[in-house]
Scaffold this motif. Structure first.
Motif, PDB file in Angstrom:
ATOM      1  N   ILE A 250       0.853  -1.182   0.000  1.00  0.00           N
ATOM      2  CA  ILE A 250       0.000   0.000   0.000  1.00  0.00           C
ATOM      3  C   ILE A 250       0.888   1.230   0.000  1.00  0.00           C
ATOM      4  O   ILE A 250       1.706   1.413   0.896  1.00  0.00           O
ATOM      5  CB  ILE A 250      -0.929   0.017   1.234  1.00  0.00           C
ATOM      6  N   ALA A 251       0.737   2.065  -1.017  1.00  0.00           N
ATOM      7  CA  ALA A 251       1.479   3.331  -1.088  1.00  0.00           C
ATOM      8  C   ALA A 251       0.586   4.433  -0.529  1.00  0.00           C
ATOM      9  O   ALA A 251      -0.429   4.782  -1.122  1.00  0.00           O
ATOM     10  CB  ALA A 251       1.855   3.634  -2.533  1.00  0.00           C
ATOM     11  N   GLY A 252       0.953   4.957   0.637  1.00  0.00           N
ATOM     12  CA  GLY A 252       0.163   6.013   1.259  1.00  0.00           C
ATOM     13  C   GLY A 252      -0.493   5.534   2.539  1.00  0.00           C
ATOM     14  O   GLY A 252      -1.263   4.577   2.519  1.00  0.00           O
ATOM     15  N   GLY A 253      -0.174   6.204   3.640  1.00  0.00           N
ATOM     16  CA  GLY A 253      -0.734   5.812   4.933  1.00  0.00           C
ATOM     17  C   GLY A 253      -1.774   6.780   5.447  1.00  0.00           C
ATOM     18  O   GLY A 253      -1.865   7.010   6.663  1.00  0.00           O
ATOM     19  N   VAL A 256      -7.493   6.194   3.996  1.00  0.00           N
ATOM     20  CA  VAL A 256      -7.840   4.994   3.225  1.00  0.00           C
ATOM     21  C   VAL A 256      -6.783   3.908   3.421  1.00  0.00           C
ATOM     22  O   VAL A 256      -7.114   2.740   3.668  1.00  0.00           O
ATOM     23  CB  VAL A 256      -7.993   5.335   1.730  1.00  0.00           C
ATOM     24  N   GLY A 257      -5.506   4.280   3.321  1.00  0.00           N
ATOM     25  CA  GLY A 257      -4.434   3.300   3.491  1.00  0.00           C
ATOM     26  C   GLY A 257      -4.452   2.649   4.855  1.00  0.00           C
ATOM     27  O   GLY A 257      -4.283   1.425   4.985  1.00  0.00           O
ATOM     28  N   LEU A 258      -4.658   3.454   5.903  1.00  0.00           N
ATOM     29  CA  LEU A 258      -4.710   2.916   7.263  1.00  0.00           C
ATOM     30  C   LEU A 258      -5.888   1.983   7.439  1.00  0.00           C
ATOM     31  O   LEU A 258      -5.740   0.866   7.961  1.00  0.00           O
ATOM     32  CB  LEU A 258      -4.793   4.069   8.267  1.00  0.00           C
ATOM     33  N   ARG A 259      -7.056   2.409   7.014  1.00  0.00           N
ATOM     34  CA  ARG A 259      -8.255   1.584   7.182  1.00  0.00           C
ATOM     35  C   ARG A 259      -8.116   0.257   6.442  1.00  0.00           C
ATOM     36  O   ARG A 259      -8.454  -0.808   6.971  1.00  0.00           O
ATOM     37  CB  ARG A 259      -9.477   2.352   6.675  1.00  0.00           C
ATOM     38  N   LEU A 260      -7.595   0.310   5.222  1.00  0.00           N
ATOM     39  CA  LEU A 260      -7.448  -0.912   4.442  1.00  0.00           C
ATOM     40  C   LEU A 260      -6.420  -1.839   5.078  1.00  0.00           C
ATOM     41  O   LEU A 260      -6.634  -3.059   5.167  1.00  0.00           O
ATOM     42  CB  LEU A 260      -7.042  -0.560   3.014  1.00  0.00           C
ATOM     43  N   VAL A 275       3.107  -1.115   4.140  1.00  0.00           N
ATOM     44  CA  VAL A 275       2.618   0.246   3.927  1.00  0.00           C
ATOM     45  C   VAL A 275       3.818   1.168   3.783  1.00  0.00           C
ATOM     46  O   VAL A 275       4.701   1.189   4.638  1.00  0.00           O
ATOM     47  CB  VAL A 275       1.730   0.721   5.099  1.00  0.00           C
ATOM     48  N   VAL A 276       3.861   1.930   2.673  1.00  0.00           N
ATOM     49  CA  VAL A 276       4.940   2.874   2.425  1.00  0.00           C
ATOM     50  C   VAL A 276       4.385   4.287   2.572  1.00  0.00           C
ATOM     51  O   VAL A 276       3.442   4.668   1.873  1.00  0.00           O
ATOM     52  CB  VAL A 276       5.543   2.694   1.016  1.00  0.00           C
ATOM     53  N   GLU A 277       4.975   5.064   3.493  1.00  0.00           N
ATOM     54  CA  GLU A 277       4.521   6.427   3.766  1.00  0.00           C
ATOM     55  C   GLU A 277       5.729   7.349   3.811  1.00  0.00           C
ATOM     56  O   GLU A 277       6.756   7.024   4.420  1.00  0.00           O
ATOM     57  CB  GLU A 277       3.764   6.465   5.097  1.00  0.00           C
ATOM     58  N   GLN A 278       5.602   8.521   3.167  1.00  0.00           N
ATOM     59  CA  GLN A 278       6.739   9.429   3.051  1.00  0.00           C
ATOM     60  C   GLN A 278       6.957  10.263   4.313  1.00  0.00           C
ATOM     61  O   GLN A 278       8.090  10.627   4.631  1.00  0.00           O
ATOM     62  CB  GLN A 278       6.543  10.358   1.846  1.00  0.00           C
ATOM     63  N   LEU A 295       4.148  -4.314   7.986  1.00  0.00           N
ATOM     64  CA  LEU A 295       5.427  -3.617   7.926  1.00  0.00           C
ATOM     65  C   LEU A 295       5.197  -2.194   7.420  1.00  0.00           C
ATOM     66  O   LEU A 295       4.640  -1.990   6.330  1.00  0.00           O
ATOM     67  CB  LEU A 295       6.387  -4.353   6.995  1.00  0.00           C
ATOM     68  N   VAL A 296       5.587  -1.207   8.232  1.00  0.00           N
ATOM     69  CA  VAL A 296       5.455   0.200   7.855  1.00  0.00           C
ATOM     70  C   VAL A 296       6.829   0.723   7.448  1.00  0.00           C
ATOM     71  O   VAL A 296       7.799   0.623   8.210  1.00  0.00           O
ATOM     72  CB  VAL A 296       4.896   1.040   9.020  1.00  0.00           C
ATOM     73  N   LEU A 297       6.924   1.278   6.237  1.00  0.00           N
ATOM     74  CA  LEU A 297       8.187   1.766   5.692  1.00  0.00           C
ATOM     75  C   LEU A 297       8.112   3.263   5.452  1.00  0.00           C
ATOM     76  O   LEU A 297       7.105   3.768   4.927  1.00  0.00           O
ATOM     77  CB  LEU A 297       8.501   1.062   4.368  1.00  0.00           C
ATOM     78  N   ASN A 298       9.155   3.973   5.821  1.00  0.00           N
ATOM     79  CA  ASN A 298       9.251   5.405   5.552  1.00  0.00           C
ATOM     80  C   ASN A 298      10.045   5.598   4.266  1.00  0.00           C
ATOM     81  O   ASN A 298      11.230   5.247   4.193  1.00  0.00           O
ATOM     82  CB  ASN A 298       9.935   6.102   6.736  1.00  0.00           C
ATOM     83  N   GLY A 299       9.383   6.129   3.238  1.00  0.00           N
ATOM     84  CA  GLY A 299      10.074   6.307   1.970  1.00  0.00           C
ATOM     85  C   GLY A 299       9.161   6.863   0.903  1.00  0.00           C
ATOM     86  O   GLY A 299       7.960   7.055   1.115  1.00  0.00           O
ATOM     87  N   ASP A 300       9.727   7.101  -0.275  1.00  0.00           N
ATOM     88  CA  ASP A 300       9.024   7.660  -1.424  1.00  0.00           C
ATOM     89  C   ASP A 300       8.623   6.517  -2.360  1.00  0.00           C
ATOM     90  O   ASP A 300       9.489   5.771  -2.843  1.00  0.00           O
ATOM     91  CB  ASP A 300       9.942   8.652  -2.138  1.00  0.00           C
TER      92      ASP A 300
END
Length: 497
Positions: A250-253, A256-260, A275-278, A295-300
């Motif tokens: 999932i690109a974007g936290g 919508v991203g969180l709920r999904l 989940v990838v969130e900038q 897994l939550v990732l910080n990135g573009d």
């Protein structure tokens, strides 16, 4: 209908776009004069600058004569209070509110007439999550829409060369797939240097590779329908082994991203979710709200190195759900090029969604189109149970309950061949045996002596099938201009009442 819309944002604009072409008298209220001027320049409507919770503003908007209020401002509390004022002071018959908070679900005491007096609560994030879950359940489909409480479905699927039904005429479908009860209601075909074109379906129409095919069938038959149109029996697509959707990125936290991600983590299927969130702070918040399996990732998400490091080639479904259309488009195209099996991009701008449809992006999803049908069901005339907006608002799937008898109805007691529906409106299927909330309970039923209710059944009608009262009829309408003619056929005369 006289309709007041509170909020000229993305949702409000999408509602206007869907309703203004149907000869509705629309007034839009917003505190932003620039947004209202932009809407007035594009559509035939009236804009009113002010607060929707102010009784003076509502009265000036015509609340005393309004048939419906749709409150879709940015804040939940604004929408709720607006509905309460509209009910208490102006007795607006139908009040719909966009509410994100889980505390105000549809059916809650907080939103009944003693509470905030909301007839229907709509949550865009919930609608999107439900929609995406169906696409995860049926990964070959482009769209999955439910009717009759989920007993029947309308699916659209891209026809693939080599699949059992492709390169055959509709008249040959029964021979090619004798164990599948289905009805092809529309085909949209690609032409060079032109947008997809609607192809009217009859027995001689052939299904060609690349066609977007709309099919109605019982829910239990949907896997076989998809297999017949999308899967090659002799080889898997691109030489890959078939597998269910398991690995999801999932690109974007955001909301919508969180709920999904929360619902995917709670699902029994055991999805592997990243989940990838900038935004670093948002990542910290996500990590605290999501179970440790996610897994939550910080990135573009448009960073090629990041996607490669996270093995994008093993991802079954890449979901671009940020608030930026351009980022969603670019990250989806990049993920597809790097090997993701299937990609979905959330696109707010209608023009962008139309450009991306049918490209390397498998599904270009407009968030407003995912929820607009819930509003349209209240606008349509007759006993309409469900409406699904299709083809970016051009077409619709309608579930209408047949009422009356042969004397008072143009539908009940007549065969399908005798119905006088518009030529291009396709009579899809019937769901028979559903409970009728309008049925009169007689003395025998109250005493427990009535016959037990029959099980609901999904019927793919033939020309001599007779329509019964309380049949739920599903009709595909390729052009919205035909809606009024369809509604007219289902209208009962005054004698019925």
């Amino acid at each position: 209908m006289r309709i007041i819309i509170l909020g000229a944002g993305r949702v409000g604009e999408s509602v206007v776009d869907s309703l203004v072409s149907e000869q509705n008298d629309i007034t839009v209220i917003d505190t932003d004069a620039r947004r209202l001027r932009a809407l007035e320049e594009r559509y035939d409507l009236r804009g009113l600058v002010g607060s929707g919770v102010d009784p003076v503003v509502l009265e000036e908007a015509g609340a005393r004569d309004a048939d419906m209020l749709i409150a879709c401002a940015a804040l939940d509390e604004t929408n709720l209070v607006c509905c309460k004022v509209a009910h208490r002071l102006f007795n607006v018959p139908t009040r719909i509110a966009r509410v994100r908070s889980q505390a105000f679900r549809h059916g809650s005491e907080l939103v009944d007439k003693e509470g905030f007096a909301v007839d229907r609560v709509i949550c865009p994030e919930e609608s999107l999550t439900r929609y995406i879950f169906k696409l995860i359940e049926y990964p070959e489909a482009l769209q999955v829409r439910e009717f009759a409480g989920g007993l029947a479905c309308l699916v659209s699927v891209r026809a693939v060369a080599g699949a059992p039904l492709v390169a055959h005429s509709i008249a040959e479908l029964r021979e090619c797939a004798p164990d599948v009860a289905m009805r092809i209601v529309a085909i949209y075909r690609r032409f060079e240097d032109e947008p997809d074109r609607f192809i009217a379906c009859d027995g001689a129409t052939r299904v060609e590779p690349g066609d977007e095919v709309f099919v109605l069938a019982a829910r239990d038959d949907i896997p076989r329908v998809l297999k017949a149109l999308h899967r090659d029996e002799h080889r898997a697509p691109q030489g890959r082994p078939r597998r269910k959707v398991q690995r999801i990125m999932i690109a974007g936290g955001g909301r919508v991203g969180l709920r999904l991600a929360q619902e995917l983590a709670a699902a029994p299927a055991g999805f592997h979710v990243k989940v990838v969130e900038q935004d670093a702070e948002r990542c910290t918040a996500l990590a605290g709200q999501l179970p440790h399996e996610v897994l939550v990732l910080n990135g573009d998400v448009t960073d090629e190195n990041l996607l490669e490091d996270e093995s994008i080639e093993t991802v079954d479904l890449f979901l671009a759900l940020t608030n930026d259309d351009e980022n969603n488009i670019m990250s989806s195209l990049l993920a597809k090029r790097l090997g993701a099996r299937r990609v979905l991009a959330l696109i707010n701008r209608r023009s962008y969604a139309e450009l991306m449809h049918g490209t390397q992006i498998d599904i270009a999803l407009s968030p407003a189109q995912a929820m607009i049908g819930e509003l349209l069901a209240h606008v349509r005339q007759g006993d309409v149970q469900a409406v699904h907006s299709l083809r970016r608002g051009v077409a619709e799937g309608l579930e209408i309950v047949a009422r009356g008898d042969r004397k008072t109805s143009r539908i009940v007691g007549r065969t399908v061949r005798d119905l006088k529906l518009p030529a291009q409106a396709h009579f899809g299927l019937i769901v028979r045996g559903l409970p009728d909330p309008l049925a009169v309970v007689d003395a025998e039923a109250e005493a427990g002596e009535a016959a037990p209710p029959r099980e609901p059944q999904v019927i793919i009608p033939k020309a001599d099938t007779v329509i019964e009262s309380n049949d739920h009829v599903v009709i595909f309408v390729p052009h919205k201009r035909l809606i009024r003619d369809v509604e007219k056929q289902f209208r009962v005369s005054a004698a019925f009442f």
